[in-house]
Design a protein around this motif. Structure first.
Motif: not given
Length: 638
Positions: A467-471, A482-485, A586-590
């Motif tokens: 919840p602290k790393l949301v788009n 596509r969310q980070y992390g 994985i790191g680029r949200h694909g």
């Protein structure tokens, strides 16, 4: 959304040329070929005027010496040295900005002749650009890691970005990414906004890779200036000149505000999709044309909806107009210089049906000759793709003359198809391949399966983000991947041990994490993960051979090891992929990168009647972004 057509005008100055048609005015540096100004709808310049003129609208590339590994190299904005008026009529102006390579430039510039073209048509609310790249036989080899066009818009004007009906939003400012307003995350492109100029963005992640899309899906994207009711859109009318086929993912628009037209990149493919040229290898390719479209809406309209819907209509018109009739370069073939291929694809899988299955929705394409499935890693030539109809019939139109292989793959089935004969396209040809039959890999009946064979991990469990790393765009969104992390959530969801999946009880939509990643330890190191698939067999043929099909949607510096009924990593695995993949999906949200398919023989003597376990270990564990995304797993009997 355009003004009545007026006469085209071309003004040639000492250091600039200006094209105008009564709708817009475009200024380009001479001879460099850098777009310095776009005037439209009473806005003096849509581009960022605080940037140097060389940093507003340009073509660039990344190149490296032959034999280089990885995907990085020397960044080069393409500054031309020669200017020429190619066409000047009442209907069209076409300008050439070119650079010719010679040995005095060795090690300084990529060994390419490059001819950048800009085209303005009468009555068109926008302009076109394309380029011809050429590598001569006598020249040294090199790698072409990336090439694209870049437009940097006014940050004070363009604050709303759109690339799909459900992927559009107000965006942070570039200043919000500065160190005093953001915190760095796992890699430089991703930051957490902690003190943004606009408070509404506080606590969000900004990362340009969250706005990537597949070639087949992204025909138009761009930005809207709400104050003036103006849109700036990049339209790609064809993917024939892009690398990696229809499912290749790439960047679109992102904070800057920046709009890209990507032609070659290693994104979501890694070094496997870098173009590598040997000494003595001749090559020529036309990238584009692409269209930069400008539109406007009245202030009493729903501005974003009005401009976006109009941009989509314009994109459809551009697609329908392909191949364009206006490019003056002889290297761009017109419609009468191209050919067509038709046929029908059927699938034969005796374990699914006694009859052939119609290739409904199959991806079918022509690409340069190569091995089965090579199209996904190919970028030197051109590719032409379509989808089969519900009966498996297909038509691929407007194919450039040349020699090709026909490739196909079918959602719902593993593997790739390649037509046994090469196909030679010549102007005006209409080639009918007849019925083509693809027999997917299959040795025996399905005893169990996990997932859907569609080259994506999208059907598996994708967690909520930290919840602290949301788009905010991707909250309650179908593209939640596509969310980070999300890779970090694995250890949080499985704190005491790795994933265990029980056939017949578990549900892959809730019990199979979308990516097998490394586990972060309390010492900030990483350890390998081993997933278990538990299953029962009512009977076993000890002298027989069973088959495990492992279809991977992505691999990033991973080594997948398979063991049966013995998890001891000191005992050699019955199968290992070796170290594979650098797609970094994985790191680029694909939700996928490049496709891999492995078939593992499992001796009946290693199985038992009753309970069995297959152990899948991702053995290479040195960082957070390594891992595997599975597409589909199937265990076949005898």
């Amino acid at each position: 959304m355009s003004s009545p057509a007026t006469k085209l005008r071309l003004h040639i100055q000492n250091h600039h040329v200006v094209l105008e048609n009564g709708i817009l005015k475009v200024t380009i540096s001479k001879p460099g070929g850098i777009v310095t100004s776009i005037e439209y709808n009473n806005i003096d310049n849509l581009l960022e005027v605080s940037n140097d003129e060389s940093n507003r609208g340009y073509w660039d590339l990344v190149w490296s010496p032959p034999g280089s590994t990885g995907t990085t190299g020397t960044f080069q904005v393409i500054h031309a040295t020669h200017f020429k008026v190619v066409v000047k009529t009442d209907e069209q102006i076409e300008l050439s900005f070119s650079i010719t390579w010679d040995t005095s430039l060795q090690g300084k510039l990529a060994p390419l002749n490059i001819d950048k073209r800009f085209v303005m048509l009468r009555g068109a609310s926008g302009f076109y650009t394309y380029a011809i790249y050429e590598h001569l036989e006598a020249w040294p080899g090199f790698n072409l890691d990336e090439t694209r066009t870049v437009f940097k818009l006014s940050k004070d004007k363009f604050k709303y970005m759109a690339m799909a009906d459900n992927r559009q939003r107000y965006m942070p400012l570039p200043d919000d990414r500065l160190p005093n307003r953001s915190q760095p995350l796992e890699y430089p492109e991703a930051v957490l906004l902690v003190n943004p100029i606009e408070p509404e963005f506080k606590g969000e992640v900004d990362d340009k890779y969250q706005y990537s899309g597949e070639n087949k899906d992204v025909k138009v994207h761009g930005w809207i200036c709400m104050e003036h009711g103006v849109g700036f859109w990049q339209i790609t009318p064809s993917n024939e000149f892009r690398t990696g086929g229809p499912t290749k993912q790439d960047l679109t628009s992102h904070v800057g505000p920046i709009t890209l037209a990507m032609f070659v990149s290693a994104h979501y493919g890694g070094e496997d999709v870098v173009l590598k040229f040997g000494e003595g290898e001749s090559w020529k390719k036309v990238f584009g044309p692409v269209f930069f479209y400008l539109n406007s809406a009245a202030q009493d309209d729903d501005i974003t909806l009005s401009l976006w819907e109009d941009a989509k209509r314009q994109a459809s018109e551009q697609v329908e107009s392909w191949p364009y009739s206006f490019p003056a370069s002889e290297d761009f073939p017109k419609v009468e210089e191209r050919g067509n291929v038709t046929g029908r694809l059927l699938i034969r899988d005796r374990c699914m049906s006694d009859d052939c299955i119609m290739g409904n929705g199959a991806y079918i394409g022509l690409a340069p000759p190569g091995e089965v499935g090579s199209w996904e890693r190919e970028g030197k030539g051109y590719q032409f793709w379509t989808r089969a109809d519900e009966t498996g019939n297909f038509t691929i139109g407007n194919i450039r003359a040349g020699n090709y292989n026909l490739y196909a793959w079918m959602p719902g089935f593993i593997g790739d198809y390649k037509y046994e004969d090469s196909i030679s396209i010549f102007p005006g040809c209409n080639i009918d391949t007849g019925e083509l039959v693809y027999e997917p890999p299959r040795d025996g009946p399905t005893l169990w399966e996990i997932g859907i064979p569609d080259r994506s991990a999208g059907e598996f469990y994708i967690p909520d983000p930290n919840p602290k790393l949301v788009n905010k765009l991707y909250v309650d969104h179908p593209d939640r991947f596509r969310q980070y992390g999300l890779w970090e959530r694995y250890a949080e969801l499985y704190p005491d041990g790795d994933l265990v999946y029980t056939v017949g009880e578990s549900n892959y939509a809730t019990d199979w994490f979308f990516a097998q990643v490394n586990r972060k330890t309390v010492k900030n190191t990483y350890k390998a993960t081993t997933w278990q698939i538990k299953f029962k067999l009512d009977a076993v043929e000890p002298s027989g051979t069973y088959k495990l099909r492992l279809a991977l949607a992505s691999a990033a510096q991973a080594e997948l090891q398979v063991r049966v009924n013995n998890p001891d990593r000191n005992i050699p695995a019955i199968f290992s992929t070796g170290l594979i993949g650098k797609d970094n999906a994985i790191g680029r949200h694909g939700i996928h990168g490049l496709y891999w398919l492995f078939s593992v023989e499992i001796l009946g003597s290693s199985l038992v009647t009753g309970n069995n376990t297959i152990y899948l270990t991702q053995a290479d564990a040195t960082g957070p972004l390594q891992g595997i995304m599975y597409d589909y797993i199937r265990f076949e009997g005898i």
